[in-house]
Enzyme design. Structure first.
Site, PDB file in Angstrom:
ATOM      1  N   LYS A  35       0.840  -1.201   0.000  1.00  0.00           N
ATOM      2  CA  LYS A  35       0.000   0.000   0.000  1.00  0.00           C
ATOM      3  C   LYS A  35       0.872   1.247   0.000  1.00  0.00           C
ATOM      4  O   LYS A  35       2.077   1.165   0.307  1.00  0.00           O
ATOM      5  CB  LYS A  35      -0.904  -0.019   1.233  1.00  0.00           C
ATOM      6  CG  LYS A  35      -0.147  -0.160   2.544  1.00  0.00           C
ATOM      7  CD  LYS A  35      -1.065  -0.468   3.699  1.00  0.00           C
ATOM      8  CE  LYS A  35      -0.254  -0.645   4.977  1.00  0.00           C
ATOM      9  NZ  LYS A  35      -1.098  -0.933   6.135  1.00  0.00           N
ATOM     10  N   ARG A 127     -10.993  -0.673  14.249  1.00  0.00           N
ATOM     11  CA  ARG A 127     -10.864   0.136  13.034  1.00  0.00           C
ATOM     12  C   ARG A 127     -11.762  -0.423  11.944  1.00  0.00           C
ATOM     13  O   ARG A 127     -12.577   0.282  11.378  1.00  0.00           O
ATOM     14  CB  ARG A 127      -9.390   0.168  12.593  1.00  0.00           C
ATOM     15  CG  ARG A 127      -9.111   1.068  11.410  1.00  0.00           C
ATOM     16  CD  ARG A 127      -7.631   1.243  11.147  1.00  0.00           C
ATOM     17  NE  ARG A 127      -6.968   0.035  10.640  1.00  0.00           N
ATOM     18  CZ  ARG A 127      -5.691  -0.012  10.265  1.00  0.00           C
ATOM     19  NH1 ARG A 127      -4.938   1.078  10.366  1.00  0.00           N
ATOM     20  NH2 ARG A 127      -5.158  -1.126   9.827  1.00  0.00           N
TER      21      ARG A 127
HETATM   22  C1  LIG Z   1      -0.374  -1.669   6.956  1.00  0.00           C
HETATM   23  C2  LIG Z   1      -0.900  -2.960   7.418  1.00  0.00           C
HETATM   24  C3  LIG Z   1      -0.019  -4.009   7.708  1.00  0.00           C
HETATM   25  C4  LIG Z   1       1.484  -3.844   7.760  1.00  0.00           C
HETATM   26  O1  LIG Z   1       1.835  -3.224   8.979  1.00  0.00           O
HETATM   27  P1  LIG Z   1       3.354  -2.987   9.385  1.00  0.00           P
HETATM   28  O2  LIG Z   1       3.266  -2.340  10.721  1.00  0.00           O
HETATM   29  O3  LIG Z   1       3.936  -2.062   8.363  1.00  0.00           O
HETATM   30  O4  LIG Z   1       4.022  -4.309   9.410  1.00  0.00           O
HETATM   31  C5  LIG Z   1      -0.574  -5.247   7.992  1.00  0.00           C
HETATM   32  N1  LIG Z   1      -1.914  -5.414   8.029  1.00  0.00           N
HETATM   33  C6  LIG Z   1      -2.790  -4.418   7.793  1.00  0.00           C
HETATM   34  C7  LIG Z   1      -4.251  -4.674   7.862  1.00  0.00           C
HETATM   35  C8  LIG Z   1      -2.317  -3.150   7.492  1.00  0.00           C
HETATM   36  O5  LIG Z   1      -3.173  -2.157   7.274  1.00  0.00           O
END
Ligand SMILES: *Cc1c(COP(=O)(O)O)cnc(C)c1O
Length: 353
Positions: A35, A127
């Site tokens: 993302k 969330r």
């Molecule tokens: C952004 C995100 C991640 C990755 O999180 P990090 O802290 O960068 O490892 C994993 N799962 C979801 C649902 C996210 O939104």
């Protein structure tokens, strides 16, 4: 030809090594978050590395537009959307093969029969997702319809030293999974992999920032991660500020002696934090040197007195060694997530071996 003044290079070797180490520790293949333009590194560049990496099962994005852009790149691996699309976007996303998050019976019923769903369970992040007591029914309905591929939850505190709440979230998720047929279950982000290790029953893990080479300070020793991005910009002008003269907006900094200044083509519009003014350093001609005066929108000034610097030379803002994006985040009063994803469109993204 006209050329960018700043370049962000993604090291394929560093990314590959991080992915391998994270997958090993998690004990499962990865659903790699790409993302926000792959955390600022460039979607296409990262997708290309991930496409050929044996430890990557698929790629995760945050928005329907990102999902569409990624599907258009044909990564050859599943694309998973992590946030709810608008109802009207569901048919197109399903046609593109994008795996869709589902958190209600209404969403479950509305999926076309060829869709593939990942049940989203809210175990405490508050969330997105269905509460555990509702998620079971939604998951069972998805299974009845033959569209249930995965189920996931997201940890709120897995990168904090106290893991009690993360374990509580995981137990809630396990309770839901126990009432569903076997699915591709995933929970850990990068913090979860580093702190909790391999989790029973999980089939995938979703490390974002850790894949790009950063761990929370208290987990820094768990795995040898390498920062993936190197950010360089060019010297556009050289001049001398005389002793006592001020430099940049607000006249904050005064030359303590005649000072050779390099003006460099990177500023806060490119994502270099304005709040780092007064603390920021860079590497130039192999030496650590201070950024002096206010960081401007498009430029900043570096004290290069005594160095053999010329217009067109490269200044390193961050990389895997010496100064890292973590240092810059600290100077700017923010974190690596915000620094990396804040990198502007004028910075050209490049692939490096
Ligand atoms: C952004 C995100 C991640 C990755 O999180 P990090 O802290 O960068 O490892 C994993 N799962 C979801 C649902 C996210 O939104």
């Amino acid at each position: 030809m006209l050329f960018a003044r700043a370049h962000a290079r993604t090291s394929a070797a560093a990314l590959e090594g991080n992915l391998r180490a994270l997958s090993r520790r998690a004990g499962v293949p990865l659903l790699l978050p790409v993302k926000a333009d792959a955390y600022g590194h460039g979607l296409e560049i990262v997708a290309c590395v991930a496409a050929r990496h044996p430890d990557v099962w698929g790629l995760a994005v945050a928005t329907p537009q990102e999902a569409g852009a990624l599907a258009a790149l044909n990564p050859g691996k599943p694309v998973v959307l992590l946030t709810p699309p608008r109802a009207g976007e569901v048919p197109l996303l399903a046609d593109l093969g994008v795996r869709l998050p589902v958190a209600s019976l209404e969403q479950a019923e509305a999926l076309p029969p060829h869709a593939r769903a990942h049940l989203k369970v809210d175990t405490g992040m508050n969330r997105l997702g269905a509460r555990p007591e509702d998620a079971v029914r939604v998951g069972q309905r998805l299974a009845e319809r033959g569209v249930l591929e995965g189920a996931y939850t997201h940890f709120a505190t897995a990168d904090e030293p106290d893991l009690a709440f993360a374990w509580q979230q995981f137990r809630r998720f396990q309770d839901v999974l126990a009432q569903l047929p076997p699915v591709l279950a995933h929970a850990s982000n990068g913090g979860g992999i580093l702190s909790l290790g391999a989790l029973p029953g999980m089939r995938l893990a979703r490390p974002g920032l850790a894949s790009y080479g950063f761990a929370p300070p208290h987990l820094g020793g768990v795995l040898p991660l390498t920062p993936v991005m190197t950010l360089d910009a060019e010297v556009t002008h050289l001049h001398t500020a005389l002793e006592g003269e001020s430099v940049s907006y607000g006249g904050l900094w005064h030359a303590p002696r005649d000072t050779l200044l390099a003006t460099v083509g990177l500023g806060y519009a490119d994502g270099y934090p304005r709040n780092a003014t007064g603390q920021a350093h860079v590497t130039v001609a192999g030496e650590r040197r201070p950024v002096v005066g206010r960081i401007c929108m498009d430029q900043c000034m570096v004290d290069v007195t005594g160095l053999p610097v010329q217009v067109g030379d490269t200044v390193r803002f961050w990389g895997p060694d010496a100064i890292t994006a973590g240092d810059v985040a600290g100077w700017g009063g923010t974190n690596e997530y915000e620094v990396l994803t804040g990198l502007g469109a004028r910075v050209e993204r490049l692939a490096a071996p």
